[in-house]
Design a protein around this motif. Sequence first.
Motif, PDB file in Angstrom:
ATOM      1  N   ALA A  94       0.375  -2.688  -1.674  1.00  0.00           N
ATOM      2  CA  ALA A  94      -0.910  -1.978  -2.933  1.00  0.00           C
ATOM      3  C   ALA A  94      -1.964  -2.006  -1.460  1.00  0.00           C
ATOM      4  O   ALA A  94      -2.419  -0.712  -1.066  1.00  0.00           O
ATOM      5  CB  ALA A  94      -1.263  -1.916  -3.464  1.00  0.00           C
ATOM      6  N   MET A  95      -2.117  -2.615  -0.811  1.00  0.00           N
ATOM      7  CA  MET A  95      -2.860  -3.249  -0.052  1.00  0.00           C
ATOM      8  C   MET A  95      -1.864  -2.524   1.020  1.00  0.00           C
ATOM      9  O   MET A  95      -3.001  -1.741   2.416  1.00  0.00           O
ATOM     10  CB  MET A  95      -2.498  -5.119   0.324  1.00  0.00           C
ATOM     11  CG  MET A  95      -3.622  -4.936   1.959  1.00  0.00           C
ATOM     12  SD  MET A  95      -3.233  -6.762   1.772  1.00  0.00           S
ATOM     13  CE  MET A  95      -1.424  -6.753   2.805  1.00  0.00           C
ATOM     14  N   LEU A  96      -0.791  -2.531   1.613  1.00  0.00           N
ATOM     15  CA  LEU A  96      -0.495  -1.984   3.192  1.00  0.00           C
ATOM     16  C   LEU A  96      -0.431  -0.709   2.601  1.00  0.00           C
ATOM     17  O   LEU A  96      -0.568   0.194   3.590  1.00  0.00           O
ATOM     18  CB  LEU A  96       1.373  -2.073   3.016  1.00  0.00           C
ATOM     19  CG  LEU A  96       1.306  -3.552   3.629  1.00  0.00           C
ATOM     20  CD1 LEU A  96       2.490  -3.775   3.126  1.00  0.00           C
ATOM     21  CD2 LEU A  96       1.162  -3.708   4.530  1.00  0.00           C
ATOM     22  N   ALA A  97      -0.740  -0.233   1.023  1.00  0.00           N
ATOM     23  CA  ALA A  97      -0.796   1.802   0.768  1.00  0.00           C
ATOM     24  C   ALA A  97      -1.905   1.291   1.775  1.00  0.00           C
ATOM     25  O   ALA A  97      -2.691   2.982   1.748  1.00  0.00           O
ATOM     26  CB  ALA A  97      -0.582   2.231  -0.143  1.00  0.00           C
ATOM     27  N   ALA A  98      -3.006   0.757   0.860  1.00  0.00           N
ATOM     28  CA  ALA A  98      -4.336   1.376   1.179  1.00  0.00           C
ATOM     29  C   ALA A  98      -4.696   0.825   2.805  1.00  0.00           C
ATOM     30  O   ALA A  98      -5.944   2.222   3.227  1.00  0.00           O
ATOM     31  CB  ALA A  98      -5.516   0.645   0.352  1.00  0.00           C
ATOM     32  N   VAL A  99      -4.454   0.268   3.264  1.00  0.00           N
ATOM     33  CA  VAL A  99      -4.525   0.699   4.625  1.00  0.00           C
ATOM     34  C   VAL A  99      -3.899   2.001   5.717  1.00  0.00           C
ATOM     35  O   VAL A  99      -4.884   1.986   6.390  1.00  0.00           O
ATOM     36  CB  VAL A  99      -4.361  -0.517   5.506  1.00  0.00           C
ATOM     37  CG1 VAL A  99      -3.942  -1.096   6.878  1.00  0.00           C
ATOM     38  CG2 VAL A  99      -4.525  -2.036   4.906  1.00  0.00           C
ATOM     39  N   SER A 100      -2.991   2.069   5.049  1.00  0.00           N
ATOM     40  CA  SER A 100      -2.116   3.252   5.364  1.00  0.00           C
ATOM     41  C   SER A 100      -3.657   4.877   5.067  1.00  0.00           C
ATOM     42  O   SER A 100      -3.940   5.160   5.694  1.00  0.00           O
ATOM     43  CB  SER A 100      -1.347   3.825   4.653  1.00  0.00           C
ATOM     44  OG  SER A 100      -0.185   4.496   5.683  1.00  0.00           O
ATOM     45  N   LEU A 123      -7.695   7.989   8.745  1.00  0.00           N
ATOM     46  CA  LEU A 123      -9.051   8.342   9.206  1.00  0.00           C
ATOM     47  C   LEU A 123      -9.058   8.239  10.533  1.00  0.00           C
ATOM     48  O   LEU A 123     -10.313   8.506  11.425  1.00  0.00           O
ATOM     49  CB  LEU A 123     -10.001   7.380   9.094  1.00  0.00           C
ATOM     50  CG  LEU A 123     -10.420   7.476   6.641  1.00  0.00           C
ATOM     51  CD1 LEU A 123     -11.831   6.404   6.782  1.00  0.00           C
ATOM     52  CD2 LEU A 123     -10.991   9.121   7.400  1.00  0.00           C
ATOM     53  N   ILE A 124      -8.187   7.700  10.952  1.00  0.00           N
ATOM     54  CA  ILE A 124      -8.722   7.792  12.847  1.00  0.00           C
ATOM     55  C   ILE A 124      -7.962   8.794  13.615  1.00  0.00           C
ATOM     56  O   ILE A 124      -6.367   9.411  13.279  1.00  0.00           O
ATOM     57  CB  ILE A 124      -7.525   5.711  13.972  1.00  0.00           C
ATOM     58  CG1 ILE A 124      -8.563   5.190  13.217  1.00  0.00           C
ATOM     59  CG2 ILE A 124      -7.751   6.376  14.759  1.00  0.00           C
ATOM     60  CD1 ILE A 124      -7.625   4.017  13.657  1.00  0.00           C
ATOM     61  N   VAL A 148       2.900   7.045  -2.246  1.00  0.00           N
ATOM     62  CA  VAL A 148       1.647   6.593  -2.951  1.00  0.00           C
ATOM     63  C   VAL A 148       1.011   7.545  -1.689  1.00  0.00           C
ATOM     64  O   VAL A 148      -0.312   8.161  -2.143  1.00  0.00           O
ATOM     65  CB  VAL A 148       1.611   4.822  -3.218  1.00  0.00           C
ATOM     66  CG1 VAL A 148       0.553   4.969  -3.575  1.00  0.00           C
ATOM     67  CG2 VAL A 148       2.417   4.458  -4.474  1.00  0.00           C
ATOM     68  N   VAL A 149       1.269   6.857  -1.003  1.00  0.00           N
ATOM     69  CA  VAL A 149       0.019   7.141   0.478  1.00  0.00           C
ATOM     70  C   VAL A 149       0.244   8.548   0.455  1.00  0.00           C
ATOM     71  O   VAL A 149      -1.098   9.461   0.484  1.00  0.00           O
ATOM     72  CB  VAL A 149       0.386   6.981   2.008  1.00  0.00           C
ATOM     73  CG1 VAL A 149      -0.034   7.167   2.889  1.00  0.00           C
ATOM     74  CG2 VAL A 149       0.546   5.003   1.478  1.00  0.00           C
TER      75      VAL A 149
END
Length: 196
Positions: A12-18, A23-24, A61-62
């Motif tokens: 879930a954390m990796l998905a959120a970071v992705s 935004l970049i 998910v992403v």
Amino acid sequence: MKVSTKKMAVMAMLAAVSVLLVLIHIPFPPAPFLEYDPADIPILIGTFAYGPTAGIIITVVVSIIQGFTLSASSGIIGIVMHILATGSFALVAGLIYQRKKTRKSAILALGLGVITMTVMMVLMNLIFTPIFMGTPVETVAGMLLPIIIPFNLMKASINAVATLLLYKAVSRFIKEERPEISTKKVASIDTQVKKG
């Protein structure tokens, strides 16, 4: 794939970071409407850590979150293209690296993943771009060599190299610890049990 609480939390954390990394935006000079983003890096790190199935789950998910928020303008076509492109990369790279977890295997996995993703994007641009933009297939075909293939090779390669450089450092924090009991310790425990 067994999913522990920690694994679910890390995925879930990796998905959120992705999602945040989308935004970049760095425009591709030959075609400014194409933009590089490093969003696939966390997905590939998750793939190496937990296998291809986890990589595909994170990708889906992403893709859905992005498709309904930051990239809503591309609609369902954007979601499908993202799932197929990044998902194919994660599947190929994950299957190869899962079999033999060495640096050489990682390089091979990522290299073949780059090629797979590029080929997938060629096919999808020929199928979906004419539908999404109303552009003739011939026009899209004419953009393959000068724009679409170089862009996807560049994007996938940068993300592959970044994954290779970051994975070892990141993996020690996200991979689950599996302590093993040594043979001597087992023998010692067995002796104590017999004496008792």
